[in-house]
Design a protein around this motif. Sequence first.
Motif, mmCIF file in Angstrom:
data_model
loop_
_atom_site.group_PDB
_atom_site.id
_atom_site.type_symbol
_atom_site.label_atom_id
_atom_site.label_comp_id
_atom_site.label_asym_id
_atom_site.label_seq_id
_atom_site.Cartn_x
_atom_site.Cartn_y
_atom_site.Cartn_z
ATOM 1 N N ILE A 88 0.844 -1.198 0.000
ATOM 2 C CA ILE A 88 0.000 0.000 0.000
ATOM 3 C C ILE A 88 0.881 1.251 0.000
ATOM 4 O O ILE A 88 1.912 1.292 0.668
ATOM 5 N N LYS A 89 0.485 2.245 -0.770
ATOM 6 C CA LYS A 89 1.223 3.518 -0.808
ATOM 7 C C LYS A 89 0.806 4.354 0.402
ATOM 8 O O LYS A 89 -0.377 4.584 0.629
ATOM 9 N N ILE A 90 1.799 4.789 1.175
ATOM 10 C CA ILE A 90 1.560 5.630 2.347
ATOM 11 C C ILE A 90 2.434 6.873 2.225
ATOM 12 O O ILE A 90 3.658 6.763 2.119
ATOM 13 N N PHE A 91 1.794 8.045 2.231
ATOM 14 C CA PHE A 91 2.520 9.314 2.191
ATOM 15 C C PHE A 91 2.476 9.942 3.573
ATOM 16 O O PHE A 91 1.408 10.026 4.189
ATOM 17 N N ALA A 92 3.622 10.407 4.051
ATOM 18 C CA ALA A 92 3.698 11.143 5.303
ATOM 19 C C ALA A 92 3.265 12.582 5.054
ATOM 20 O O ALA A 92 3.650 13.193 4.056
ATOM 21 N N LEU A 93 2.471 13.122 5.964
ATOM 22 C CA LEU A 93 2.069 14.522 5.929
ATOM 23 C C LEU A 93 2.650 15.185 7.164
ATOM 24 O O LEU A 93 2.445 14.706 8.277
ATOM 25 N N SER A 94 3.382 16.277 6.947
ATOM 26 C CA SER A 94 4.021 16.885 8.102
ATOM 27 C C SER A 94 4.287 18.365 7.895
ATOM 28 O O SER A 94 4.582 18.803 6.791
ATOM 29 N N ALA A 95 4.205 19.113 8.991
ATOM 30 C CA ALA A 95 4.555 20.524 8.978
ATOM 31 C C ALA A 95 6.032 20.712 9.329
ATOM 32 O O ALA A 95 6.497 21.838 9.424
ATOM 33 N N PHE A 96 6.769 19.612 9.518
ATOM 34 C CA PHE A 96 8.200 19.719 9.792
ATOM 35 C C PHE A 96 8.881 20.413 8.633
ATOM 36 O O PHE A 96 8.429 20.340 7.487
ATOM 37 N N PRO A 98 11.219 21.199 5.510
ATOM 38 C CA PRO A 98 11.547 20.297 4.399
ATOM 39 C C PRO A 98 12.842 19.507 4.587
ATOM 40 O O PRO A 98 12.957 18.392 4.104
ATOM 41 N N GLU A 99 13.794 20.053 5.327
ATOM 42 C CA GLU A 99 15.050 19.326 5.509
ATOM 43 C C GLU A 99 14.880 18.060 6.347
ATOM 44 O O GLU A 99 15.745 17.189 6.358
ATOM 45 N N THR A 100 13.746 17.927 7.039
ATOM 46 C CA THR A 100 13.500 16.698 7.806
ATOM 47 C C THR A 100 12.853 15.617 6.958
ATOM 48 O O THR A 100 12.643 14.510 7.429
ATOM 49 N N GLN A 101 12.540 15.914 5.702
ATOM 50 C CA GLN A 101 11.891 14.944 4.823
ATOM 51 C C GLN A 101 12.684 13.640 4.753
ATOM 52 O O GLN A 101 12.115 12.565 4.827
ATOM 53 N N GLY A 102 13.995 13.728 4.632
ATOM 54 C CA GLY A 102 14.830 12.530 4.578
ATOM 55 C C GLY A 102 14.718 11.697 5.836
ATOM 56 O O GLY A 102 14.672 10.469 5.782
ATOM 57 N N ASP A 103 14.651 12.354 6.990
ATOM 58 C CA ASP A 103 14.502 11.640 8.254
ATOM 59 C C ASP A 103 13.171 10.906 8.305
ATOM 60 O O ASP A 103 13.086 9.786 8.800
ATOM 61 N N VAL A 104 12.110 11.530 7.788
ATOM 62 C CA VAL A 104 10.786 10.906 7.787
ATOM 63 C C VAL A 104 10.773 9.690 6.879
ATOM 64 O O VAL A 104 10.237 8.637 7.217
ATOM 65 N N MET A 105 11.382 9.819 5.723
ATOM 66 C CA MET A 105 11.351 8.751 4.726
ATOM 67 C C MET A 105 12.345 7.633 5.032
ATOM 68 O O MET A 105 12.082 6.477 4.771
ATOM 69 N N ASN A 106 13.479 7.969 5.591
ATOM 70 C CA ASN A 106 14.567 7.023 5.799
ATOM 71 C C ASN A 106 14.231 6.019 6.898
ATOM 72 O O ASN A 106 14.077 6.376 8.045
ATOM 73 N N GLY A 107 14.099 4.768 6.524
ATOM 74 C CA GLY A 107 13.882 3.720 7.507
ATOM 75 C C GLY A 107 12.469 3.645 8.044
ATOM 76 O O GLY A 107 12.202 2.898 8.972
ATOM 77 N N ASN A 108 11.561 4.413 7.502
ATOM 78 C CA ASN A 108 10.173 4.363 7.944
ATOM 79 C C ASN A 108 9.311 3.704 6.876
ATOM 80 O O ASN A 108 9.818 3.233 5.867
ATOM 81 N N TYR A 113 6.462 11.912 0.829
ATOM 82 C CA TYR A 113 6.314 12.924 1.868
ATOM 83 C C TYR A 113 5.689 14.153 1.233
ATOM 84 O O TYR A 113 6.100 14.572 0.155
ATOM 85 N N VAL A 114 4.685 14.723 1.911
ATOM 86 C CA VAL A 114 4.083 15.977 1.463
ATOM 87 C C VAL A 114 4.099 16.932 2.652
ATOM 88 O O VAL A 114 3.571 16.621 3.721
ATOM 89 N N GLY A 115 4.759 18.074 2.459
ATOM 90 C CA GLY A 115 4.877 19.054 3.532
ATOM 91 C C GLY A 115 3.624 19.893 3.700
ATOM 92 O O GLY A 115 2.853 20.086 2.768
ATOM 93 N N LYS A 116 3.433 20.366 4.920
ATOM 94 C CA LYS A 116 2.352 21.296 5.229
ATOM 95 C C LYS A 116 2.962 22.685 5.373
ATOM 96 O O LYS A 116 4.081 22.791 5.858
ATOM 97 N N PRO A 117 2.278 23.737 5.008
ATOM 98 C CA PRO A 117 0.911 23.730 4.513
ATOM 99 C C PRO A 117 0.829 23.045 3.147
ATOM 100 O O PRO A 117 1.727 23.167 2.314
ATOM 101 N N ILE A 118 -0.240 22.321 2.939
ATOM 102 C CA ILE A 118 -0.437 21.542 1.722
ATOM 103 C C ILE A 118 -0.743 22.476 0.557
ATOM 104 O O ILE A 118 -1.555 23.386 0.680
ATOM 105 N N ARG A 119 -0.066 22.216 -0.542
ATOM 106 C CA ARG A 119 -0.348 22.924 -1.792
ATOM 107 C C ARG A 119 -0.875 21.888 -2.782
ATOM 108 O O ARG A 119 -0.264 20.844 -2.975
ATOM 109 N N LYS A 120 -2.002 22.192 -3.387
ATOM 110 C CA LYS A 120 -2.678 21.236 -4.257
ATOM 111 C C LYS A 120 -1.763 20.712 -5.355
ATOM 112 O O LYS A 120 -1.696 19.505 -5.591
ATOM 113 N N ALA A 121 -1.042 21.583 -6.026
ATOM 114 C CA ALA A 121 -0.174 21.151 -7.130
ATOM 115 C C ALA A 121 0.894 20.181 -6.643
ATOM 116 O O ALA A 121 1.167 19.167 -7.297
#
Length: 131
Positions: A88-96, A98-108, A113-121
């Motif tokens: 199943i595809k799981i995307f992380a949503l976070s207001a952290f 952008p430089e923490t994106q690698g930490d969220v994705m790495n080993g999880n 990853y989609v950062g907040k505030p969310i932009r539709k595009a």
Amino acid sequence: MEKNNPVSVPASKKLKILLAEDDVINQKLFSYMLNEITEELIIASTGVEAIKLFKENAGIDLILMDLKMPEMDGYQAAKHIRELDGVIKIFALSAFAPETQGDVMNGNEFNDYVGKPIRKAELLKAIEKHF
């Protein structure tokens, strides 16, 4: 999907999406942003509820998982869901930041990853990469 238009609808089919997000305003915003690409949007307000709804609803294509939620955070909820379904595809949503994106994705358990505030595009571009 057209590469020049990041807000176009995926060509293959409309998606069944589980949104795990505790903020009601964000739930409404996602509902609006995803309207044109969703067959069904299922909303969970906690990580525990996300797991329950995932088990109860067959055919979910994508999970959008907020990382900070009550009862159980998105990391733990994604781990439980990943044990039930390894593809199943799981995307992380976070207001952290952008430089923490690698930490969220790495080993999880997350595919993207989609950062907040969310932009539709940006949201639809991330979805396009996987569908």
